[in-house]
Design a protein around this motif. Sequence first.
Motif, mmCIF file in Angstrom:
data_model
loop_
_atom_site.group_PDB
_atom_site.id
_atom_site.type_symbol
_atom_site.label_atom_id
_atom_site.label_comp_id
_atom_site.label_asym_id
_atom_site.label_seq_id
_atom_site.Cartn_x
_atom_site.Cartn_y
_atom_site.Cartn_z
ATOM 1 N N LYS A 104 0.846 -1.198 0.000
ATOM 2 C CA LYS A 104 0.000 0.000 0.000
ATOM 3 C C LYS A 104 0.880 1.245 0.000
ATOM 4 C CE LYS A 104 -3.937 -2.184 1.839
ATOM 5 N NZ LYS A 104 -5.180 -2.040 1.237
ATOM 6 N N ALA A 105 1.718 1.340 -1.010
ATOM 7 C CA ALA A 105 2.681 2.447 -1.091
ATOM 8 C C ALA A 105 2.109 3.656 -1.814
ATOM 9 C CB ALA A 105 3.945 1.957 -1.795
ATOM 10 N N ASN A 106 0.782 3.721 -1.912
ATOM 11 C CA ASN A 106 0.173 4.828 -2.663
ATOM 12 C C ASN A 106 0.555 6.199 -2.129
ATOM 13 O OD1 ASN A 106 -1.018 3.305 -4.582
ATOM 14 N ND2 ASN A 106 -3.108 3.589 -3.890
ATOM 15 N N GLY A 107 0.671 6.331 -0.804
ATOM 16 C CA GLY A 107 1.051 7.625 -0.239
ATOM 17 C C GLY A 107 2.409 8.079 -0.744
ATOM 18 N N LEU A 108 3.361 7.154 -0.752
ATOM 19 C CA LEU A 108 4.696 7.486 -1.243
ATOM 20 C C LEU A 108 4.688 7.722 -2.743
ATOM 21 C CD1 LEU A 108 6.663 4.947 0.915
ATOM 22 C CD2 LEU A 108 6.742 7.424 1.106
ATOM 23 N N LEU A 109 3.902 6.936 -3.449
ATOM 24 C CA LEU A 109 3.799 7.144 -4.898
ATOM 25 C C LEU A 109 3.159 8.487 -5.209
ATOM 26 C CD1 LEU A 109 2.698 3.573 -6.045
ATOM 27 C CD2 LEU A 109 4.849 4.731 -6.606
ATOM 28 N N GLU A 110 2.136 8.838 -4.445
ATOM 29 C CA GLU A 110 1.476 10.132 -4.649
ATOM 30 C C GLU A 110 2.448 11.280 -4.395
ATOM 31 O OE1 GLU A 110 -1.494 10.891 -5.808
ATOM 32 O OE2 GLU A 110 -2.368 8.897 -5.866
ATOM 33 N N GLU A 111 3.266 11.139 -3.350
ATOM 34 C CA GLU A 111 4.247 12.178 -3.039
ATOM 35 C C GLU A 111 5.272 12.292 -4.167
ATOM 36 O OE1 GLU A 111 7.633 13.015 0.285
ATOM 37 O OE2 GLU A 111 5.759 12.130 0.974
ATOM 38 N N ARG A 112 5.721 11.151 -4.651
ATOM 39 C CA ARG A 112 6.678 11.157 -5.762
ATOM 40 C C ARG A 112 6.051 11.756 -7.018
ATOM 41 N NH1 ARG A 112 10.633 6.156 -7.225
ATOM 42 N NH2 ARG A 112 11.779 7.213 -8.856
ATOM 43 N N LEU A 113 4.792 11.424 -7.256
ATOM 44 C CA LEU A 113 4.071 11.981 -8.399
ATOM 45 C C LEU A 113 3.995 13.502 -8.293
ATOM 46 C CD1 LEU A 113 2.308 11.633 -10.945
ATOM 47 C CD2 LEU A 113 0.348 11.303 -9.420
ATOM 48 N N LYS A 114 3.670 14.001 -7.118
ATOM 49 C CA LYS A 114 3.579 15.458 -6.927
ATOM 50 C C LYS A 114 4.927 16.124 -7.172
ATOM 51 C CE LYS A 114 -0.315 15.306 -3.783
ATOM 52 N NZ LYS A 114 -0.752 15.337 -2.401
ATOM 53 N N ARG A 115 6.001 15.491 -6.679
ATOM 54 C CA ARG A 115 7.338 16.054 -6.903
ATOM 55 C C ARG A 115 7.655 16.125 -8.392
ATOM 56 N NH1 ARG A 115 11.128 12.427 -4.110
ATOM 57 N NH2 ARG A 115 9.408 11.407 -3.130
ATOM 58 N N CYS A 116 7.329 15.057 -9.124
ATOM 59 C CA CYS A 116 7.582 15.034 -10.566
ATOM 60 C C CYS A 116 6.738 16.093 -11.278
ATOM 61 C CB CYS A 116 7.288 13.654 -11.149
ATOM 62 S SG CYS A 116 8.548 12.425 -10.748
ATOM 63 N N GLU A 117 5.494 16.261 -10.843
ATOM 64 C CA GLU A 117 4.631 17.268 -11.463
ATOM 65 C C GLU A 117 5.161 18.677 -11.217
ATOM 66 O OE1 GLU A 117 0.369 14.873 -11.499
ATOM 67 O OE2 GLU A 117 0.891 16.056 -9.728
ATOM 68 N N VAL A 118 5.653 18.939 -10.012
ATOM 69 C CA VAL A 118 6.248 20.252 -9.714
ATOM 70 C C VAL A 118 7.480 20.458 -10.584
ATOM 71 C CG1 VAL A 118 7.484 21.588 -7.954
ATOM 72 C CG2 VAL A 118 5.329 20.482 -7.384
ATOM 73 N N ASP A 119 8.326 19.421 -10.677
ATOM 74 C CA ASP A 119 9.526 19.523 -11.505
ATOM 75 C C ASP A 119 9.161 19.750 -12.978
ATOM 76 O OD1 ASP A 119 11.093 19.172 -9.278
ATOM 77 O OD2 ASP A 119 11.574 17.065 -9.700
ATOM 78 N N LEU A 159 7.706 13.776 -17.881
ATOM 79 C CA LEU A 159 6.386 13.322 -18.318
ATOM 80 C C LEU A 159 6.339 11.796 -18.348
ATOM 81 C CD1 LEU A 159 3.607 14.212 -19.204
ATOM 82 C CD2 LEU A 159 4.453 14.349 -21.550
ATOM 83 N N GLY A 160 7.424 11.170 -18.786
ATOM 84 C CA GLY A 160 7.502 9.709 -18.776
ATOM 85 C C GLY A 160 7.423 9.156 -17.358
ATOM 86 N N LYS A 161 8.119 9.793 -16.417
ATOM 87 C CA LYS A 161 8.062 9.361 -15.023
ATOM 88 C C LYS A 161 6.643 9.492 -14.476
ATOM 89 C CE LYS A 161 12.794 10.496 -13.652
ATOM 90 N NZ LYS A 161 13.628 11.309 -12.763
ATOM 91 N N ILE A 162 5.994 10.600 -14.794
ATOM 92 C CA ILE A 162 4.623 10.838 -14.317
ATOM 93 C C ILE A 162 3.693 9.749 -14.837
ATOM 94 C CG2 ILE A 162 2.630 12.391 -14.564
ATOM 95 C CD1 ILE A 162 4.691 14.729 -14.398
ATOM 96 N N LYS A 163 3.806 9.431 -16.116
ATOM 97 C CA LYS A 163 2.963 8.377 -16.696
ATOM 98 C C LYS A 163 3.220 7.036 -16.019
ATOM 99 C CE LYS A 163 2.185 10.310 -21.278
ATOM 100 N NZ LYS A 163 2.363 10.126 -22.728
ATOM 101 N N ALA A 164 4.496 6.721 -15.756
ATOM 102 C CA ALA A 164 4.838 5.444 -15.110
ATOM 103 C C ALA A 164 4.267 5.378 -13.696
ATOM 104 C CB ALA A 164 6.357 5.264 -15.087
ATOM 105 N N ILE A 165 4.426 6.443 -12.941
ATOM 106 C CA ILE A 165 3.928 6.460 -11.555
ATOM 107 C C ILE A 165 2.408 6.347 -11.542
ATOM 108 C CG2 ILE A 165 3.734 7.843 -9.443
ATOM 109 C CD1 ILE A 165 6.532 9.007 -10.198
ATOM 110 N N LYS A 166 1.738 7.078 -12.439
ATOM 111 C CA LYS A 166 0.272 6.991 -12.511
ATOM 112 C C LYS A 166 -0.168 5.579 -12.867
ATOM 113 C CE LYS A 166 -0.998 11.768 -13.494
ATOM 114 N NZ LYS A 166 -1.580 12.710 -14.469
ATOM 115 N N SER A 167 0.575 4.931 -13.744
ATOM 116 C CA SER A 167 0.253 3.557 -14.128
ATOM 117 C C SER A 167 0.357 2.619 -12.931
ATOM 118 C CB SER A 167 1.211 3.108 -15.239
ATOM 119 O OG SER A 167 1.100 1.730 -15.464
ATOM 120 N N VAL A 168 1.399 2.776 -12.121
ATOM 121 C CA VAL A 168 1.581 1.934 -10.934
ATOM 122 C C VAL A 168 0.479 2.209 -9.909
ATOM 123 C CG1 VAL A 168 3.114 1.435 -8.983
ATOM 124 C CG2 VAL A 168 4.061 1.676 -11.283
ATOM 125 N N ILE A 169 0.141 3.482 -9.717
ATOM 126 C CA ILE A 169 -0.930 3.837 -8.783
ATOM 127 C C ILE A 169 -2.243 3.212 -9.230
ATOM 128 C CG2 ILE A 169 -2.359 5.750 -7.929
ATOM 129 C CD1 ILE A 169 0.225 7.464 -7.916
#
Length: 177
Positions: A104-119, A159-169
């Motif tokens: 249940k790593a969604n919290g960490l994935l969400e945080e990583r997703l937000k960081r990538c979106e800010v970047d 953008l590639g990282k964001i797509k990958a993280i969203k896919s995992v989520i």
Amino acid sequence: MSKKALKVTSLIYSVLINDDLDHFTVSQMRDAYLAKVSSGIDQNEARKIVYRQILRLQKLGMLSKLSSDNVKEHCYNKTELFYQVGLRTVKDQDIKLDYQSSPKANGLLEERLKRCEVDLLTSIAESEEYMRLHESLPELKEHLESQYVQSRECSSKLLGKIKAIKSVILHQTKHSL
């Protein structure tokens, strides 16, 4: 209803709580952070780490921003919410272990997703600024075009990282139902 203290790394905690940093710029927090880091992290990477934390705390209402004409002089202050909620430490290793071992790593994935979106937003703004500078400073055309291309490549990677993280989520969400 009391709010749970927000988890931050021990270094960020030390800068904001132990050093009682308040009314600071990103550069000031970066320098305080670098003074505590034991590994050979460069200033640019430290600035990114610190800026992400500042944005996170600002988004949560724990820091307020005092804008300036010069972006490097924007100041951040702790808000009442900062003092009400507080911070607690979590080791960097704990974050990595949780991410790797927890189903249940969604919290960490969400945080990583937000960081990538800010970047990504930062990278897009950077490339847009190179284009504006190119129009007003044609004598720097070669340098600005090179910087623009690098910035666009960075945007594509993010953008590639964001797509990958969203896919995992999405995958984890489907399998947890």
